[in-house]
Design a protein around this motif. Structure first.
Motif, PDB file in Angstrom:
ATOM      1  N   ARG A 141      18.769  35.755  10.536  1.00 46.52           N
ATOM      2  CA  ARG A 141      18.800  36.702  11.485  1.00 46.52           C
ATOM      3  C   ARG A 141      19.084  36.315  12.719  1.00 46.52           C
ATOM      4  O   ARG A 141      19.814  37.013  13.722  1.00 46.52           O
ATOM      5  CB  ARG A 141      17.301  37.260  11.825  1.00 46.52           C
ATOM      6  N   GLU A 142      19.032  35.023  13.230  1.00 47.18           N
ATOM      7  CA  GLU A 142      19.379  34.264  14.629  1.00 47.18           C
ATOM      8  C   GLU A 142      20.943  34.152  14.492  1.00 47.18           C
ATOM      9  O   GLU A 142      21.470  34.135  15.702  1.00 47.18           O
ATOM     10  CB  GLU A 142      18.633  33.000  14.857  1.00 47.18           C
ATOM     11  N   ASN A 143      21.445  34.212  13.354  1.00 47.83           N
ATOM     12  CA  ASN A 143      22.906  33.763  13.389  1.00 47.83           C
ATOM     13  C   ASN A 143      23.762  35.157  13.477  1.00 47.83           C
ATOM     14  O   ASN A 143      25.170  35.166  13.328  1.00 47.83           O
ATOM     15  CB  ASN A 143      23.248  33.242  12.086  1.00 47.83           C
ATOM     16  N   THR A 144      23.406  36.393  13.373  1.00 46.04           N
ATOM     17  CA  THR A 144      23.829  37.626  13.310  1.00 46.04           C
ATOM     18  C   THR A 144      25.018  37.634  14.318  1.00 46.04           C
ATOM     19  O   THR A 144      26.287  37.854  13.945  1.00 46.04           O
ATOM     20  CB  THR A 144      22.947  38.909  13.421  1.00 46.04           C
ATOM     21  N   LEU A 145      24.796  37.576  15.689  1.00 42.99           N
ATOM     22  CA  LEU A 145      25.825  37.710  16.821  1.00 42.99           C
ATOM     23  C   LEU A 145      26.915  36.786  16.619  1.00 42.99           C
ATOM     24  O   LEU A 145      28.008  37.273  16.672  1.00 42.99           O
ATOM     25  CB  LEU A 145      25.024  37.676  18.036  1.00 42.99           C
ATOM     26  N   ARG A 146      26.694  35.444  16.589  1.00 45.47           N
ATOM     27  CA  ARG A 146      27.410  34.508  16.270  1.00 45.47           C
ATOM     28  C   ARG A 146      28.458  34.795  15.151  1.00 45.47           C
ATOM     29  O   ARG A 146      29.688  34.760  15.163  1.00 45.47           O
ATOM     30  CB  ARG A 146      26.675  33.179  15.842  1.00 45.47           C
ATOM     31  N   LYS A 147      28.051  35.348  13.852  1.00 41.34           N
ATOM     32  CA  LYS A 147      28.890  35.544  12.757  1.00 41.34           C
ATOM     33  C   LYS A 147      29.668  36.903  13.137  1.00 41.34           C
ATOM     34  O   LYS A 147      30.980  36.862  12.927  1.00 41.34           O
ATOM     35  CB  LYS A 147      28.013  35.888  11.425  1.00 41.34           C
ATOM     36  N   LYS A 148      29.188  37.879  13.714  1.00 41.27           N
ATOM     37  CA  LYS A 148      29.902  39.142  14.004  1.00 41.27           C
ATOM     38  C   LYS A 148      31.119  38.713  15.584  1.00 41.27           C
ATOM     39  O   LYS A 148      32.135  39.406  15.240  1.00 41.27           O
ATOM     40  CB  LYS A 148      29.102  40.272  14.630  1.00 41.27           C
ATOM     41  N   LEU A 149      30.702  37.647  16.069  1.00 38.05           N
ATOM     42  CA  LEU A 149      31.523  37.521  17.301  1.00 38.05           C
ATOM     43  C   LEU A 149      32.951  36.537  16.618  1.00 38.05           C
ATOM     44  O   LEU A 149      34.156  36.396  17.254  1.00 38.05           O
ATOM     45  CB  LEU A 149      31.201  36.592  18.272  1.00 38.05           C
ATOM     46  N   ALA A 150      32.618  35.825  15.271  1.00 37.94           N
ATOM     47  CA  ALA A 150      33.479  34.829  15.064  1.00 37.94           C
ATOM     48  C   ALA A 150      35.117  35.491  14.840  1.00 37.94           C
ATOM     49  O   ALA A 150      36.107  34.633  15.305  1.00 37.94           O
ATOM     50  CB  ALA A 150      32.954  34.214  13.734  1.00 37.94           C
ATOM     51  N   PRO A 151      35.191  36.598  14.238  1.00 42.39           N
ATOM     52  CA  PRO A 151      36.534  37.114  13.781  1.00 42.39           C
ATOM     53  C   PRO A 151      37.296  37.449  15.102  1.00 42.39           C
ATOM     54  O   PRO A 151      38.451  37.492  15.176  1.00 42.39           O
ATOM     55  CB  PRO A 151      36.343  38.318  13.060  1.00 42.39           C
ATOM     56  N   VAL A 152      36.602  37.666  16.388  1.00 43.58           N
ATOM     57  CA  VAL A 152      37.206  38.230  17.491  1.00 43.58           C
ATOM     58  C   VAL A 152      37.326  37.212  18.720  1.00 43.58           C
ATOM     59  O   VAL A 152      38.183  37.420  19.526  1.00 43.58           O
ATOM     60  CB  VAL A 152      36.637  39.883  17.956  1.00 43.58           C
ATOM     61  N   LYS A 153      36.581  36.266  18.760  1.00 43.65           N
ATOM     62  CA  LYS A 153      36.102  35.617  19.977  1.00 43.65           C
ATOM     63  C   LYS A 153      37.422  34.736  20.307  1.00 43.65           C
ATOM     64  O   LYS A 153      37.831  34.676  21.539  1.00 43.65           O
ATOM     65  CB  LYS A 153      35.039  34.557  19.825  1.00 43.65           C
ATOM     66  N   ASP A 154      38.455  34.481  19.374  1.00 46.80           N
ATOM     67  CA  ASP A 154      39.267  33.456  19.637  1.00 46.80           C
ATOM     68  C   ASP A 154      40.579  34.507  20.149  1.00 46.80           C
ATOM     69  O   ASP A 154      41.711  33.681  20.721  1.00 46.80           O
ATOM     70  CB  ASP A 154      40.061  32.875  18.324  1.00 46.80           C
ATOM     71  N   GLN A 155      40.502  35.556  20.264  1.00 48.23           N
ATOM     72  CA  GLN A 155      41.557  36.324  21.184  1.00 48.23           C
ATOM     73  C   GLN A 155      41.048  36.316  22.598  1.00 48.23           C
ATOM     74  O   GLN A 155      41.858  37.037  23.455  1.00 48.23           O
ATOM     75  CB  GLN A 155      41.266  37.820  20.826  1.00 48.23           C
ATOM     76  N   TYR A 156      40.143  35.831  22.859  1.00 52.26           N
ATOM     77  CA  TYR A 156      39.753  35.732  24.448  1.00 52.26           C
ATOM     78  C   TYR A 156      39.479  34.251  24.940  1.00 52.26           C
ATOM     79  O   TYR A 156      39.516  33.296  24.277  1.00 52.26           O
ATOM     80  CB  TYR A 156      38.361  36.353  24.353  1.00 52.26           C
ATOM     81  N   ASP A 157      39.598  34.263  26.174  1.00 56.22           N
ATOM     82  CA  ASP A 157      39.413  32.907  26.965  1.00 56.22           C
ATOM     83  C   ASP A 157      37.987  33.039  27.081  1.00 56.22           C
ATOM     84  O   ASP A 157      37.486  31.626  27.050  1.00 56.22           O
ATOM     85  CB  ASP A 157      40.321  32.844  28.285  1.00 56.22           C
TER      86      ASP A 157
END
Ligand SMILES: Nc1ncnc2c1ncn2[C@@H]1O[C@H](COP(=O)(O)OP(=O)(O)O)[C@@H](O)[C@H]1O
Ligand SMILES: [Mg+2]
Length: 248
Positions: A141-157
């Motif tokens: 449960r503590e990894n939920t946000l990390r996993k959901k951000l993984a596909p999009v975060k590299d589009q940002y600085d």
């Protein structure tokens, strides 16, 4: 400065755009910095810092994603969105995990452009308050946000995560998802009492979930201390200095 191809580092750590019209974002080799604004105390400046830092970075041509991870949705409101009218927010993304009726709602589906160029928002709403309970029985449960951000975060600085005033599962998710933490803090004695617990939590997260953090930075909120609290504030400085706060 996370990357500096073609740009000279300016005083204060920002690189200056070189070509007319600024640096082409596509040409940059990106290394995203994921930064959480944390402090379990309310009213210490997390949201204000998150929103203003996000806007300043975006105005300097950095591509920024501001994730509102607080059910109070103050960052969402600050950027002009009305949480009451949004059909989907970060809440639906977080609770809709793989395996739940086959659904796996992607973070990309709730990212909303703001009126500031280069600044996108993941909005929040009051529903998020129930996410802690809904996630509590899930494995990882503590990894939920990390996993959901993984596909999009590299589009940002920069990805900035605004967190609620608690050390519950939402804040834990933000700490696991981030590489760095900024802790806005008032130089009041009572404000400092919670710091030890927060720093202990960050230490545990770094050890258990591999938060690739440097020492967390703290930022001091403006304050006008009286004599008694000024005395205590010198104690504050001693506590703050090990985590890298410069004297205000
Ligand atoms: N650096 C600062 N100096 C003085 N007041 C501040 C500062 N940052 C925030 N504030 C004020 O403090 C209040 C709470 O700030 P907020 O960002 O909502 O805190 P939090 O998100 O930690 O609950 C707001 O009224 C805001 O205007
Ligand atoms: Mg806030």
């Amino acid at each position: 400065v996370p990357w500096a191809p073609g740009g000279a580092a300016a005083p204060g750590g920002f690189e200056q755009p070189t070509a007319a019209g600024g640096i082409s974002l596509q040409e940059r080799s990106r290394t995203v910095r994921v930064i959480a604004l944390v402090n379990q105390k309310g009213g210490c400046g997390k949201t204000t810092t998150a929103v203003n830092l996000a806007a300043c970075l975006a105005l300097n041509s950095r591509r920024v994603l501001l994730v509102d991870f607080d059910p109070q949705a103050n960052a969402t409101i600050s950027l002009g969105a009305d949480p009451g009218t949004l059909s989907r927010t970060v809440y639906q993304v977080i609770v809709d995990g793989p395996g739940d009726d086959g659904g796996d709602l992607q973070m990309a589906s709730v990212i909303t452009p703001s009126s500031v160029e280069h600044l996108d928002l993941v909005p929040s709403s009051i529903d998020l308050a129930s996410a802690e309970l809904e996630l509590s029985a899930r494995i990882g449960r503590e990894n939920t946000l990390r996993k959901k951000l993984a596909p999009v975060k590299d589009q940002y600085d920069y990805v900035l995560i605004d967190t609620p005033p608690s050390l519950g599962l939402l804040t834990l998710n933000a700490l696991v998802a981030c590489q760095e933490a900024i802790i806005p803090i008032q130089t009041h004695y009572y404000a400092l009492l919670g710091m030890r617990q927060l720093l202990r939590t960050i230490k545990v997260v770094r050890r258990r979930w591999g938060m690739k953090s440097r020492s967390p930075g703290s930022s001091r909120r403006c304050t006008t201390p009286g004599r008694a609290s000024a005395r205590r504030s010198s104690k504050a400085s001693r506590i703050i200095s090990p985590i890298g706060c410069s004297r205000a």
